[in-house]
Design a protein around this motif. Structure first.
Motif: not given
Ligand SMILES: Cc1cc2nc3c(=O)[nH]c(=O)nc-3n(C[C@H](O)[C@H](O)[C@H](O)COP(=O)(O)O)c2cc1C
Length: 357
Positions: A170-172, A220-228, A267-272, A292-297
């Protein structure tokens, strides 16, 4: 290629690409031992391509969150053995997520530790149950770091002894490894701070320790590069995480798990913020799990476009034990109840119904 095309992950054959994302459920017992209900909860979700467990402490230093679980004591290993046996009996595959919270903790006998003495402007539940602002952590001395790195190797060996198919580092999400990676929380001037390659050193040493203990094919390795989340910032996420992934590549992990939530998600990256997942996809030589926020489609579209090999689902898997089958049939999903996410017993844990036969 779609969500139901089988996938080869190291020595594991995955029946589908619908991964269960790690979720803390805060139902652990005394001594951070998993709840007896955890075996039922995870076994109900064994139809996932694979399961990643809730974040699990590598040491007592990290274990300050009420209801959390660990993998550093014999009793914890024994508790997890029951969980992996239940999942395997149900035909599933399960990885243990390895965790050190670093500064995201309240002081107990000792102050929490971090790369630098910078508090996260965030709140967290105390042992007494109230939400309180976090304290200023103690900066780790350089001679303490090798000991923590070694704990990850030991934890990985314990995970294998407990029957896990592998581990996810857990590196996120602003916990200890992420605190080292990003320059908002790492102001060290030794070989663990400064340039991106130095900030990645803690992660790379941990990955090498884990790969040495159990084989990179099971890591495995988990990262969250743009999450604040947890008050995280970095002045150049593409460079920071691009460097980390380039270095990780040399160790050939089984997969990279990237949290970069779709627009509109909490948990979306800050706007911009520019997205970094596509660049990490390009740099990483192995399979990529997107979250992050996925559904089937959106999951089908990400796989079809080659943005990911696998997609992980958290809240939808929490509320739908048979999520792959529901997605396959495009069946309605149970809504999740956030009031029972953390703590409590069977309610909101093992009682979400599967589709009727
Ligand atoms: C109740 C809950 C607990 C979570 N615990 C963890 C955790 O222990 N480790 C982790 O890496 N992410 C954790 N997350 C984040 C999820 O893995 C995931 O990144 C996030 O929920 C977005 O995915 P989703 O839109 O499919 O729910 C948690 C999320 C929720 C809702």
């Amino acid at each position: 290629m779609h969500l139901f095309t089988p996938f080869r992950l190291g020595s594991l054959q995955l029946p589908n690409r619908v991964i269960m994302a790690p979720m803390t459920r805060s139902r652990g017992g005394a001594g951070c031992v998993p709840s007896p209900l955890a075996g039922t909860y995870y076994a109900q979700r064994a139809s996932a391509g694979f399961i990643v467990t809730e974040a699990t402490h590598v040491s007592a230093q990290s274990a300050t969150t009420p209801g959390s679980v660990g993998i550093y004591s014999a009793a914890q290993v024994e508790g997890w053995r029951g969980v992996t046996a239940a999942v395997h009996a149900a035909g599933g595959r399960i990885f243990l997520q390895l965790w050190h919270v670093g500064r995201i903790a309240h002081a107990t006998e000792a102050l929490p530790v971090a790369p630098s003495a910078i508090a996260a402007r965030a709140e967290r539940r105390t042992a007494g149950g109230e939400m309180r602002p976090l304290p200023v952590p103690r900066a780790l001395a350089i001679d303490e770091i090798a000991g923590i790195v070694a704990q990850y190797g030991t934890a990985a060996a314990h995970a294998r002894a407990a029957g896990f198919d592998g581990v996810e580092i857990h590196a996120a999400n602003g916990f200890l490894i992420d605190q080292f990676l990003r320059d908002g929380s790492n102001r060290r001037d030794d070989r663990y701070g400064g340039a991106a390659a130095n900030r990645a050193r803690f992660l790379i040493e941990i990955a090498a320790a884990v790969a040495g203990a159990i084989d990179a094919e099971r890591m495995g390795v988990r990262l969250s590069p743009t999450s604040s989340f947890n008050d995280m910032q970095d002045s150049d996420p593409a460079a920071t995480f691009g460097t980390a992934v380039t270095l990780l590549n040399e160790l050939r992990p089984a997969y990279l798990h990237v949290v970069e939530a779709l627009p509109g998600h909490a948990m979306a990256p800050p706007p911009g913020t520019a997205r970094v997942a596509p660049e990490l996809r390009r740099l990483f030589g192995g399979p990529l799990v997107l979250n992050g926020g996925h559904d089937r489609a959106t999951a089908e579209a990400a796989i079809a476009a080659g943005e990911a090999d696998l997609v992980s689902f958290a809240v939808k898997f929490l509320a739908n034990p048979d999520l792959p089958e529901r997605l396959r049939r495009d069946a309605p999903l149970n809504p999740a109840n956030p009031a029972t996410f953390y703590g409590g017993g069977a309610e909101g844990y093992t009682d979400y119904p599967p589709l009727p036969e």
